[in-house]
Motif scaffolding. Structure first.
Motif, PDB file in Angstrom:
ATOM      1  N   ARG A  96       0.834  -1.203   0.000  1.00  0.00           N
ATOM      2  CA  ARG A  96       0.000   0.000   0.000  1.00  0.00           C
ATOM      3  C   ARG A  96       0.867   1.252   0.000  1.00  0.00           C
ATOM      4  NH1 ARG A  96      -3.743   2.695   4.311  1.00  0.00           N
ATOM      5  NH2 ARG A  96      -2.342   1.641   5.732  1.00  0.00           N
ATOM      6  N   ILE A  97       0.697   2.070  -1.031  1.00  0.00           N
ATOM      7  CA  ILE A  97       1.395   3.348  -1.142  1.00  0.00           C
ATOM      8  C   ILE A  97       0.475   4.418  -0.548  1.00  0.00           C
ATOM      9  CG2 ILE A  97       2.420   5.039  -2.710  1.00  0.00           C
ATOM     10  CD1 ILE A  97       3.937   2.342  -2.681  1.00  0.00           C
ATOM     11  N   ILE A  98       0.968   5.150   0.429  1.00  0.00           N
ATOM     12  CA  ILE A  98       0.195   6.178   1.117  1.00  0.00           C
ATOM     13  C   ILE A  98       0.304   7.510   0.374  1.00  0.00           C
ATOM     14  CG2 ILE A  98      -0.086   7.482   3.271  1.00  0.00           C
ATOM     15  CD1 ILE A  98      -0.745   4.517   3.575  1.00  0.00           C
ATOM     16  N   LYS A  99       1.522   7.888   0.004  1.00  0.00           N
ATOM     17  CA  LYS A  99       1.774   9.107  -0.772  1.00  0.00           C
ATOM     18  C   LYS A  99       2.619   8.721  -1.973  1.00  0.00           C
ATOM     19  CE  LYS A  99       1.583  12.443   3.004  1.00  0.00           C
ATOM     20  NZ  LYS A  99       2.310  13.504   3.711  1.00  0.00           N
ATOM     21  N   THR A 100       2.159   9.074  -3.160  1.00  0.00           N
ATOM     22  CA  THR A 100       2.887   8.716  -4.377  1.00  0.00           C
ATOM     23  C   THR A 100       4.201   9.490  -4.469  1.00  0.00           C
ATOM     24  OG1 THR A 100       1.672  10.348  -5.668  1.00  0.00           O
ATOM     25  CG2 THR A 100       0.781   8.100  -5.633  1.00  0.00           C
ATOM     26  N   MET A 101       5.076   8.985  -5.321  1.00  0.00           N
ATOM     27  CA  MET A 101       6.401   9.572  -5.455  1.00  0.00           C
ATOM     28  C   MET A 101       6.330  10.960  -6.071  1.00  0.00           C
ATOM     29  SD  MET A 101       9.916   7.899  -6.770  1.00  0.00           S
ATOM     30  CE  MET A 101       9.206   7.326  -8.260  1.00  0.00           C
ATOM     31  N   ARG A 102       7.166  11.831  -5.516  1.00  0.00           N
ATOM     32  CA  ARG A 102       7.268  13.191  -6.043  1.00  0.00           C
ATOM     33  C   ARG A 102       8.665  13.719  -5.778  1.00  0.00           C
ATOM     34  NH1 ARG A 102       6.158  17.588  -1.975  1.00  0.00           N
ATOM     35  NH2 ARG A 102       6.165  16.569   0.050  1.00  0.00           N
ATOM     36  N   ASP A 103       9.051  14.716  -6.549  1.00  0.00           N
ATOM     37  CA  ASP A 103      10.287  15.447  -6.295  1.00  0.00           C
ATOM     38  C   ASP A 103       9.896  16.674  -5.490  1.00  0.00           C
ATOM     39  OD1 ASP A 103      11.645  13.566  -7.736  1.00  0.00           O
ATOM     40  OD2 ASP A 103      11.976  14.819  -9.492  1.00  0.00           O
ATOM     41  N   ALA A 104      10.264  16.685  -4.220  1.00  0.00           N
ATOM     42  CA  ALA A 104       9.842  17.738  -3.299  1.00  0.00           C
ATOM     43  C   ALA A 104      10.791  18.925  -3.341  1.00  0.00           C
ATOM     44  CB  ALA A 104       9.769  17.171  -1.880  1.00  0.00           C
ATOM     45  N   ASP A 105      10.264  20.085  -3.010  1.00  0.00           N
ATOM     46  CA  ASP A 105      11.071  21.307  -3.026  1.00  0.00           C
ATOM     47  C   ASP A 105      12.133  21.324  -1.935  1.00  0.00           C
ATOM     48  OD1 ASP A 105       9.385  21.664  -0.876  1.00  0.00           O
ATOM     49  OD2 ASP A 105       8.548  23.567  -1.574  1.00  0.00           O
ATOM     50  N   PHE A 106      12.107  20.355  -1.021  1.00  0.00           N
ATOM     51  CA  PHE A 106      13.133  20.278   0.012  1.00  0.00           C
ATOM     52  C   PHE A 106      14.288  19.355  -0.388  1.00  0.00           C
ATOM     53  CE2 PHE A 106       9.356  17.863   1.368  1.00  0.00           C
ATOM     54  CZ  PHE A 106       9.846  16.558   1.344  1.00  0.00           C
ATOM     55  N   GLY A 107      14.349  18.993  -1.693  1.00  0.00           N
ATOM     56  CA  GLY A 107      15.518  18.294  -2.219  1.00  0.00           C
ATOM     57  C   GLY A 107      15.484  16.789  -2.174  1.00  0.00           C
ATOM     58  N   LEU A 108      14.309  16.203  -2.022  1.00  0.00           N
ATOM     59  CA  LEU A 108      14.211  14.745  -1.998  1.00  0.00           C
ATOM     60  C   LEU A 108      13.191  14.256  -3.017  1.00  0.00           C
ATOM     61  CD1 LEU A 108      14.101  13.801   1.805  1.00  0.00           C
ATOM     62  CD2 LEU A 108      16.041  13.639   0.246  1.00  0.00           C
ATOM     63  N   ARG A 109      13.494  13.145  -3.651  1.00  0.00           N
ATOM     64  CA  ARG A 109      12.485  12.343  -4.359  1.00  0.00           C
ATOM     65  C   ARG A 109      11.934  11.427  -3.275  1.00  0.00           C
ATOM     66  NH1 ARG A 109      14.738  10.616  -9.420  1.00  0.00           N
ATOM     67  NH2 ARG A 109      13.752  12.542 -10.057  1.00  0.00           N
ATOM     68  N   CYS A 110      10.626  11.471  -3.043  1.00  0.00           N
ATOM     69  CA  CYS A 110      10.113  10.790  -1.857  1.00  0.00           C
ATOM     70  C   CYS A 110       8.716  10.222  -2.068  1.00  0.00           C
ATOM     71  CB  CYS A 110      10.103  11.743  -0.664  1.00  0.00           C
ATOM     72  SG  CYS A 110       9.268  13.306  -0.960  1.00  0.00           S
ATOM     73  N   PHE A 111       8.379   9.255  -1.214  1.00  0.00           N
ATOM     74  CA  PHE A 111       7.051   8.659  -1.158  1.00  0.00           C
ATOM     75  C   PHE A 111       6.883   8.002   0.198  1.00  0.00           C
ATOM     76  CE2 PHE A 111       9.692   5.217  -2.730  1.00  0.00           C
ATOM     77  CZ  PHE A 111       9.197   4.075  -2.130  1.00  0.00           C
ATOM     78  N   VAL A 112       5.663   7.592   0.508  1.00  0.00           N
ATOM     79  CA  VAL A 112       5.370   6.930   1.783  1.00  0.00           C
ATOM     80  C   VAL A 112       4.593   5.653   1.499  1.00  0.00           C
ATOM     81  CG1 VAL A 112       4.197   7.130   4.025  1.00  0.00           C
ATOM     82  CG2 VAL A 112       5.279   9.152   2.999  1.00  0.00           C
ATOM     83  N   PHE A 113       5.006   4.559   2.137  1.00  0.00           N
ATOM     84  CA  PHE A 113       4.270   3.291   2.034  1.00  0.00           C
ATOM     85  C   PHE A 113       3.919   2.808   3.433  1.00  0.00           C
ATOM     86  CE2 PHE A 113       8.609   1.754   2.553  1.00  0.00           C
ATOM     87  CZ  PHE A 113       8.472   0.626   3.341  1.00  0.00           C
TER      88      PHE A 113
END
Length: 127
Positions: A96-113
């Motif tokens: 289960r992916i909670i937040k899909t992947m994104r390139d955030a303005d704080f310098g990380l490619r990130c997601f939440v599972f």
């Protein structure tokens, strides 16, 4: 009485390993082992109530709490070298992916599972 130094400046910190509560230890160990590739390096209790898992530089402690209810907050942050590859692997594995992947303005490619207990793990890769 000993005076503390501001912001812990005089104290060198070492590794920090989060402890994640789980309701079913065997299921959690299987998930983190078979899906994420962690290896169990320690367990305690009969039945097992605590376990330590490791993979590369990451360490995760699991603690059995029957009836555990997941929080809406992330319980751990995992830095990886290839967030897209892990994201694709988790999606193929039907995690289960909670937040899909994104390139955030704080310098990380990130997601939440979420793990099988609903514990949220935040994944990041430096951009």
């Amino acid at each position: 009485m000993r005076e503390s130094s501001p912001r812990g400046a005089a104290v060198r910190f070492g590794r920090m390993a989060p402890t994640v509560s789980v309701s079913d230890m065997a299921k959690a160990i299987d998930f983190y082992g078979s899906i994420l590739g962690f290896t169990k390096v320690f367990e305690n209790g009969n039945p097992v109530g605590f376990a330590i898992l490791q993979k590369d530089g990451a360490e995760l402690h699991l603690a059995l709490h029957r009836g555990h209810q997941a929080s809406a907050c992330n319980v751990a942050h995992l830095m990886v070298e290839d967030a897209a590859a892990l994201y694709d692997h988790l999606a193929r594995s039907k995690v289960r992916i909670i937040k899909t992947m994104r390139d955030a303005d704080f310098g990380l490619r990130c997601f939440v599972f979420a793990d099988p207990d609903g514990n949220r793990i935040d994944v990041g890769q430096g951009l």
